[in-house]
Design a protein around this motif. Structure first.
Motif, PDB file in Angstrom:
ATOM      1  N   GLY A  25       0.818  -1.201   0.000  1.00 26.37           N
ATOM      2  CA  GLY A  25       0.000   0.000   0.000  1.00 26.37           C
ATOM      3  C   GLY A  25       0.853   1.252   0.000  1.00 26.37           C
ATOM      4  O   GLY A  25       1.962   1.269   0.546  1.00 26.37           O
ATOM      5  N   SER A  26       0.335   2.304  -0.619  1.00 23.71           N
ATOM      6  CA  SER A  26       1.069   3.561  -0.703  1.00 23.71           C
ATOM      7  C   SER A  26       0.106   4.723  -0.525  1.00 23.71           C
ATOM      8  O   SER A  26      -1.012   4.706  -1.054  1.00 23.71           O
ATOM      9  CB  SER A  26       1.792   3.688  -2.055  1.00 23.71           C
ATOM     10  OG  SER A  26       2.404   4.954  -2.194  1.00 23.71           O
ATOM     11  N   TYR A  27       0.560   5.726   0.219  1.00 23.50           N
ATOM     12  CA  TYR A  27      -0.201   6.962   0.402  1.00 23.50           C
ATOM     13  C   TYR A  27       0.770   8.123   0.271  1.00 23.50           C
ATOM     14  O   TYR A  27       1.780   8.183   0.985  1.00 23.50           O
ATOM     15  CB  TYR A  27      -0.872   6.988   1.772  1.00 23.50           C
ATOM     16  CG  TYR A  27      -1.704   8.243   2.021  1.00 23.50           C
ATOM     17  CD1 TYR A  27      -3.008   8.337   1.546  1.00 23.50           C
ATOM     18  CD2 TYR A  27      -1.181   9.325   2.724  1.00 23.50           C
ATOM     19  CE1 TYR A  27      -3.779   9.468   1.769  1.00 23.50           C
ATOM     20  CE2 TYR A  27      -1.940  10.467   2.946  1.00 23.50           C
ATOM     21  CZ  TYR A  27      -3.235  10.531   2.471  1.00 23.50           C
ATOM     22  OH  TYR A  27      -3.992  11.665   2.686  1.00 23.50           O
ATOM     23  N   GLU A  28       0.483   9.040  -0.651  1.00 20.81           N
ATOM     24  CA  GLU A  28       1.359  10.193  -0.883  1.00 20.81           C
ATOM     25  C   GLU A  28       0.497  11.414  -1.138  1.00 20.81           C
ATOM     26  O   GLU A  28      -0.310  11.440  -2.069  1.00 20.81           O
ATOM     27  CB  GLU A  28       2.274   9.938  -2.080  1.00 20.81           C
ATOM     28  CG  GLU A  28       3.216  11.087  -2.397  1.00 20.81           C
ATOM     29  CD  GLU A  28       4.171  10.771  -3.530  1.00 20.81           C
ATOM     30  OE1 GLU A  28       4.784  11.713  -4.079  1.00 20.81           O
ATOM     31  OE2 GLU A  28       4.302   9.571  -3.872  1.00 20.81           O
ATOM     32  N   ARG A  29       0.712  12.457  -0.309  1.00 19.26           N
ATOM     33  CA  ARG A  29      -0.138  13.638  -0.437  1.00 19.26           C
ATOM     34  C   ARG A  29       0.520  14.840   0.240  1.00 19.26           C
ATOM     35  O   ARG A  29       1.285  14.690   1.194  1.00 19.26           O
ATOM     36  CB  ARG A  29      -1.494  13.366   0.221  1.00 19.26           C
ATOM     37  CG  ARG A  29      -2.536  14.442  -0.039  1.00 19.26           C
ATOM     38  CD  ARG A  29      -3.902  14.015   0.434  1.00 19.26           C
ATOM     39  NE  ARG A  29      -4.935  14.963   0.055  1.00 19.26           N
ATOM     40  CZ  ARG A  29      -6.224  14.785   0.282  1.00 19.26           C
ATOM     41  NH1 ARG A  29      -6.638  13.685   0.890  1.00 19.26           N
ATOM     42  NH2 ARG A  29      -7.101  15.693  -0.107  1.00 19.26           N
ATOM     43  N   ASP A  30       0.197  16.026  -0.255  1.00 19.61           N
ATOM     44  CA  ASP A  30       0.611  17.271   0.396  1.00 19.61           C
ATOM     45  C   ASP A  30      -0.341  17.519   1.563  1.00 19.61           C
ATOM     46  O   ASP A  30      -1.512  17.873   1.360  1.00 19.61           O
ATOM     47  CB  ASP A  30       0.559  18.436  -0.584  1.00 19.61           C
ATOM     48  CG  ASP A  30       1.606  18.318  -1.682  1.00 19.61           C
ATOM     49  OD1 ASP A  30       2.608  17.621  -1.465  1.00 19.61           O
ATOM     50  OD2 ASP A  30       1.408  18.926  -2.755  1.00 19.61           O
ATOM     51  N   VAL A  31       0.149  17.329   2.789  1.00 20.56           N
ATOM     52  CA  VAL A  31      -0.711  17.483   3.963  1.00 20.56           C
ATOM     53  C   VAL A  31      -0.956  18.953   4.281  1.00 20.56           C
ATOM     54  O   VAL A  31      -1.942  19.301   4.929  1.00 20.56           O
ATOM     55  CB  VAL A  31      -0.112  16.753   5.178  1.00 20.56           C
ATOM     56  CG1 VAL A  31      -0.111  15.253   4.944  1.00 20.56           C
ATOM     57  CG2 VAL A  31       1.317  17.227   5.454  1.00 20.56           C
ATOM     58  N   MET A  32      -0.067  19.809   3.848  1.00 22.99           N
ATOM     59  CA  MET A  32      -0.246  21.259   3.935  1.00 22.99           C
ATOM     60  C   MET A  32       0.714  21.896   2.934  1.00 22.99           C
ATOM     61  O   MET A  32       1.462  21.185   2.254  1.00 22.99           O
ATOM     62  CB  MET A  32      -0.002  21.787   5.356  1.00 22.99           C
ATOM     63  CG  MET A  32       1.377  21.541   5.909  1.00 22.99           C
ATOM     64  SD  MET A  32       1.570  22.197   7.598  1.00 22.99           S
ATOM     65  CE  MET A  32       0.376  21.216   8.491  1.00 22.99           C
ATOM     66  N   GLU A  33       0.684  23.206   2.838  1.00 24.33           N
ATOM     67  CA  GLU A  33       1.520  23.883   1.861  1.00 24.33           C
ATOM     68  C   GLU A  33       3.004  23.618   2.141  1.00 24.33           C
ATOM     69  O   GLU A  33       3.482  23.788   3.261  1.00 24.33           O
ATOM     70  CB  GLU A  33       1.253  25.389   1.881  1.00 24.33           C
ATOM     71  CG  GLU A  33       1.981  26.151   0.790  1.00 24.33           C
ATOM     72  CD  GLU A  33       1.651  27.639   0.805  1.00 24.33           C
ATOM     73  OE1 GLU A  33       2.163  28.362  -0.057  1.00 24.33           O
ATOM     74  OE2 GLU A  33       0.872  28.067   1.693  1.00 24.33           O
TER      75      GLU A  33
END
Length: 319
Positions: free
Chosen positions: A241-249
């Protein structure tokens, strides 16, 4: 005399104003007729050969980073400390091909770093070769059927250290392709959005390589490969599994979890969790925190863990 003459003129002279009446009238509105143009839109067929259009179904991302750390102390420094220097490099490459219901993704992660403390032998701070390939066929908006091929190893030798009579000694316990892992998997992929995906590999095979036939003398476990052999094959159930995201600026979170359950010994499940937090200072400077938790009883019966904090230069393309 002049006054009387003027008065006489003003009384006797008569001005005909009938000719001025027409000038006082405003022109009539809409004197000239206005014709509205009739627009006719007709499709024009242009042969595709004349348009010379090309569709690029490939997307590529490349990043390269380097970070350094150095510390030095005078001989009379009472706070304690040791002179040291460290350097680390990373290279990431990812390509994505999507056309109709077919999707292919390839990702390469290369990491290598070393640290040298005064009075000690040099040590590695990071060392990894990772290459993942996946071909998927869309079954529904959120589900794909996939096949994947994955390779993992390291660049340089790894050591265990001990001090004998005040002298530090290093013993080789790993090197390139000792171990090396090649994993093939078939199954289903759940991808509800662009941030998260989960591969369910119901049919997975993994080959473990230990090409150094003498490695077992220093490391008896030999990464699960029988003594004198260089190869081991396992059939298993796998989750990735993979999760990649901009959590804030300017702050990005990347996580990847891998579970490998050998069908012959389901009580012992190999697991690995990678977590990376990247804070972007400006276009070239990043602060990166990485953490790894790994359990593999063919290497150690306890959980292995590592953590690094780095400030360095990172160049991305496209930027």
């Amino acid at each position: 005399m002049l006054f009387l003459s003027f008065s006489a003129f003003s009384q006797d002279a008569k001005v005909d104003t009938s000719q001025l009446n027409g000038l006082r009238e405003y022109p009539k509105k809409n004197v000239l007729p206005v014709r509205r143009p009739v627009l006719q839109i007709q499709p024009v067929q242009i042969p595709d050969s004349k348009l010379n259009l090309k569709v690029n179904y490939w997307r590529n991302w490349v990043s390269f980073g380097v970070n350094m750390n150095q510390a030095s102390f005078s001989n009379n420094w009472k706070g304690g400390g040791v002179n040291s220097i460290a350097i680390g490099t990373t290279f990431n490459y990812k390509t994505d091909y999507t056309k109709d219901d077919i999707n292919y993704v390839s990702e390469v992660i290369l990491q290598y770093g070393k640290i040298k403390n005064k009075g000690q032998l040099q040590r590695k701070s990071s060392d990894r070769i990772y290459w993942d390939n996946k071909l998927g066929l869309k079954l529904s908006p959120s589900w794909n059927f996939f096949g994947s091929l994955n390779f993992e190893s390291q660049f340089d030798r790894g050591f265990s250290y001990k001090t004998v009579n005040g002298v530090e000694e290093a013993t080789t316990i790993s090197r390139f392709m000792s171990p090396g892992y090649l994993t093939e998997s078939l199954g289903f992929e759940y991808k509800p959005n662009k941030f998260f995906w989960l591969r369910i590999g119901t049919g997975t095979a993994r080959q473990t390589f230990v090409l150094d036939r003498d490695l077992y003398k220093a490391f008896p476990k030999n990464y699960g490969v029988d003594t004198g052999k260089v190869f081991r094959n396992e059939l298993a159930f796998q989750l990735v599994g993979s999760y990649e995201r901009d959590v804030m600026e300017n702050l990005t979170l990347k996580t990847r979890y891998t579970m490998f359950a050998n069908y012959e010994k389901l009580r012992s499940i190999d697991q690995r969790l990678d977590l990376t937090l990247i804070a972007k200072v400006n276009r070239l400077v990043n602060v990166t925190v990485t953490g790894v938790a790994l359990y593999d009883d063919d290497a150690d019966v306890r959980i292995q863990a590592s953590q690094t904090l780095a400030l360095g230069l990172v160049y991305r393309f496209p930027n």
